[in-house]
Design a protein around this motif. Structure first.
Motif, PDB file in Angstrom:
ATOM      1  N   TRP A  37     -10.404  -7.628   6.774  1.00  0.00           N
ATOM      2  CA  TRP A  37     -11.452  -6.598   6.846  1.00  0.00           C
ATOM      3  C   TRP A  37     -10.818  -5.263   6.518  1.00  0.00           C
ATOM      4  CZ3 TRP A  37     -10.807  -2.781  10.666  1.00  0.00           C
ATOM      5  CH2 TRP A  37      -9.803  -3.061  11.626  1.00  0.00           C
ATOM      6  N   ARG A  38     -11.636  -4.321   6.066  1.00  0.00           N
ATOM      7  CA  ARG A  38     -11.152  -3.026   5.620  1.00  0.00           C
ATOM      8  C   ARG A  38     -11.481  -1.982   6.674  1.00  0.00           C
ATOM      9  NH1 ARG A  38      -9.539  -1.013   0.767  1.00  0.00           N
ATOM     10  NH2 ARG A  38      -9.791   1.231   0.411  1.00  0.00           N
ATOM     11  N   PRO A  39     -10.478  -1.355   7.313  1.00  0.00           N
ATOM     12  CA  PRO A  39     -10.725  -0.332   8.332  1.00  0.00           C
ATOM     13  C   PRO A  39     -11.149   0.991   7.697  1.00  0.00           C
ATOM     14  CG  PRO A  39      -8.382  -0.620   8.002  1.00  0.00           C
ATOM     15  CD  PRO A  39      -9.062  -1.656   7.156  1.00  0.00           C
ATOM     16  N   LEU A  40     -11.543   1.950   8.568  1.00  0.00           N
ATOM     17  CA  LEU A  40     -11.944   3.270   8.076  1.00  0.00           C
ATOM     18  C   LEU A  40     -10.760   4.028   7.521  1.00  0.00           C
ATOM     19  CD1 LEU A  40     -14.433   4.316  10.941  1.00  0.00           C
ATOM     20  CD2 LEU A  40     -14.958   3.402   8.671  1.00  0.00           C
ATOM     21  N   ARG A  41      -9.597   3.819   8.073  1.00  0.00           N
ATOM     22  CA  ARG A  41      -8.367   4.439   7.566  1.00  0.00           C
ATOM     23  C   ARG A  41      -7.329   3.341   7.340  1.00  0.00           C
ATOM     24  NH1 ARG A  41      -7.727   9.842   7.637  1.00  0.00           N
ATOM     25  NH2 ARG A  41      -9.402  11.080   8.574  1.00  0.00           N
ATOM     26  N   VAL A  42      -6.706   3.411   6.195  1.00  0.00           N
ATOM     27  CA  VAL A  42      -5.742   2.363   5.806  1.00  0.00           C
ATOM     28  C   VAL A  42      -4.344   2.831   6.147  1.00  0.00           C
ATOM     29  CG1 VAL A  42      -4.840   0.987   3.904  1.00  0.00           C
ATOM     30  CG2 VAL A  42      -7.254   1.658   3.932  1.00  0.00           C
ATOM     31  N   PRO A  43      -3.635   2.108   7.009  1.00  0.00           N
ATOM     32  CA  PRO A  43      -2.239   2.486   7.290  1.00  0.00           C
ATOM     33  C   PRO A  43      -1.348   2.145   6.077  1.00  0.00           C
ATOM     34  CG  PRO A  43      -2.781   0.457   8.421  1.00  0.00           C
ATOM     35  CD  PRO A  43      -4.058   0.935   7.789  1.00  0.00           C
ATOM     36  N   LEU A  44      -0.418   3.044   5.782  1.00  0.00           N
ATOM     37  CA  LEU A  44       0.483   2.857   4.618  1.00  0.00           C
ATOM     38  C   LEU A  44       1.876   3.318   4.999  1.00  0.00           C
ATOM     39  CD1 LEU A  44       0.887   2.210   1.566  1.00  0.00           C
ATOM     40  CD2 LEU A  44       0.317   4.596   1.118  1.00  0.00           C
ATOM     41  N   LYS A  45       2.851   2.506   4.698  1.00  0.00           N
ATOM     42  CA  LYS A  45       4.251   2.877   4.955  1.00  0.00           C
ATOM     43  C   LYS A  45       4.799   3.583   3.711  1.00  0.00           C
ATOM     44  CE  LYS A  45       6.858   0.179   7.334  1.00  0.00           C
ATOM     45  NZ  LYS A  45       7.710  -0.950   7.774  1.00  0.00           N
ATOM     46  N   CYS A  46       5.272   4.802   3.883  1.00  0.00           N
ATOM     47  CA  CYS A  46       5.777   5.600   2.737  1.00  0.00           C
ATOM     48  C   CYS A  46       6.958   4.881   2.093  1.00  0.00           C
ATOM     49  CB  CYS A  46       6.190   6.986   3.234  1.00  0.00           C
ATOM     50  SG  CYS A  46       6.932   7.990   1.913  1.00  0.00           S
TER      51      CYS A  46
END
Length: 409
Positions: free
Chosen positions: A47-56
């Protein structure tokens, strides 16, 4: 700005930034590269959340990307401007520049030297004061004169060049033809020479085979005769041994008498008179004294030697006074002949060494048949000289033996 190219490169794609976007951690990446990373991370979520966590990718810290995507991320305008300027300067480097004045474009045509120059070459360089023209005008003028260049390349001079090429090709072909003809001559000459040498070799081998046959005829009958005598001797020895074991006196006496009669007959058999012989002339001496001193073209004219078996010279320990006198006379005669021949040879060599031009002229004037005759004479002389030397050596041996018998050492 090439030294700053690494700072203008994206950490993900290792190319110059395209639409650079800044993450909350202050690191900048291409927008397309960030979307690729987000897409890869989304594949593992159902599922797609409202904010996508991303590791720099640079500092490895986790940041949140809005659900709307990278479009809302701020643009790094300063970096984008630097990249644009860098690309403009990089394209400017493709323009031809002066080799003497750094980064000065070649935009003027020097009419005197017929070459492109820069503005510095006309003002402070070696083209100062030369007549010039702009690139476009020079281009048009030289293009119009291209027809004259073609005429220069098709005039009589170039016709002569073509004729000269054809002439050289013809001469080259003639020379190659001569070389091929000479190769054929060389092959034919050495083929004939090898055939001549092979024929001479076979003739000499045949002569040696013939003398070998004579050796067999000379020695083989005597050897066979002596073998038979030896076999009969061994037979009698064996018979005598068996008789010694006989116990009957009558039988023993009969057999012993038979053995005595056979032994007497065997001892009365005449043994062959063995005479030592030697081979003359020796082929080794012939090859050394005649063949090695003969010109190649005259080899086929060398006569085949007649090899014979002659009695071998013996040295007797005791001789009569008459034989000693004859030996001394022969020795004196042979010594006189040898000394005379040696003196004549030395005199001829000395005379020819002082009159070499006369010798050359005489040799050149001699006809071929006379030279062939002289060659045969020379060969006979060599053979006779060898015989004389052998005779002298033999007489010296005889003299030494005579002196040994007269004067005790």
């Amino acid at each position: 700005m090439h030294q700053f190219e690494e700072e203008l490169t994206c950490f993900i794609c290792y190319s110059l930034f395209e639409d650079p976007r800044v993450l909350p951690c202050s690191h900048t990446f291409c927008r397309s590269c960030l979307e690729g990373v987000i897409q890869l991370s989304s594949n593992f979520s159902i599922w797609r959340p409202l904010r996508v966590p991303l590791k720099c990718p640079n500092c490895r810290s986790v940041v949140e990307i809005p659900a709307s995507g990278t479009e809302v991320l701020p643009i790094n305008f300063a970096l984008k401007a630097i990249i644009e300027k860098y690309r403009l300067e990089d394209r400017a480097d493709d323009v031809a520049t002066c080799s003497e004045h750094y980064r000065q474009p070649l935009n003027v045509y020097c009419l005197l030297d017929k070459k492109l120059v820069c503005g510095h070459c006309l003002t402070i360089g070696k083209h100062n004061g030369h007549p010039i023209d702009d690139l476009h005008s020079a281009y048009l003028k030289e293009k119009e004169s291209s027809g004259k260049i073609l005429e220069q390349l098709t005039d009589k001079h170039w016709s002569n060049v073509c004729l000269l090429i054809e002439k050289l090709k013809e001469q080259k072909s003639q020379c190659e033809s001569v070389v091929q003809d000479d190769k054929k001559v060389v092959v034919q000459y050495f083929k004939k020479l090898s055939e001549t040498l092979e024929h001479k070799k076979q003739v000499l081998l045949a002569a040696l085979d013939e003398i070998n046959r004579q050796i067999l005829e000379e020695y083989e009958p005597h050897i066979e005769k002596l073998k038979k005598i030896r076999e009969e001797q061994l037979e009698l020895m064996s018979l005598n041994t068996s008789i010694q074991k006989e116990e009957s006196p009558l039988v023993f006496l009969e057999k012993v008498d038979n053995v005595h009669q056979r032994i007497k007959a065997l001892k009365e058999k005449e043994l062959p008179d063995v005479k030592a012989v030697e081979i003359y002339p020796r082929i080794g001496h012939l090859l050394k004294d005649v063949w090695s001193k003969t010109e190649i073209g005259q080899i086929n004219k060398i006569p085949t030697p007649k090899i014979k078996l002659i009695p071998k010279r013996k040295l007797h320990s005791k001789s009569s006074e008459k034989e000693r006198g004859k030996s001394k006379e022969l020795l004196q005669a042979a010594s006189s002949v040898a000394l005379t021949l040696i003196f004549i040879v030395i005199a001829v060599i000395a005379m020819l060494s002082f009159h070499k031009p006369i010798l050359l002229a005489a040799v050149e004037s001699v006809p071929n048949y006379i030279s062939d005759f002289l060659l045969l004479v020379y060969q006979d002389f060599c053979t006779c000289w060898q015989s004389t030397v052998d005779a002298v050596c033999h007489q010296f041996h005889v003299l030494a033996e005579l002196l040994g018998g007269i004067v005790p050492f």
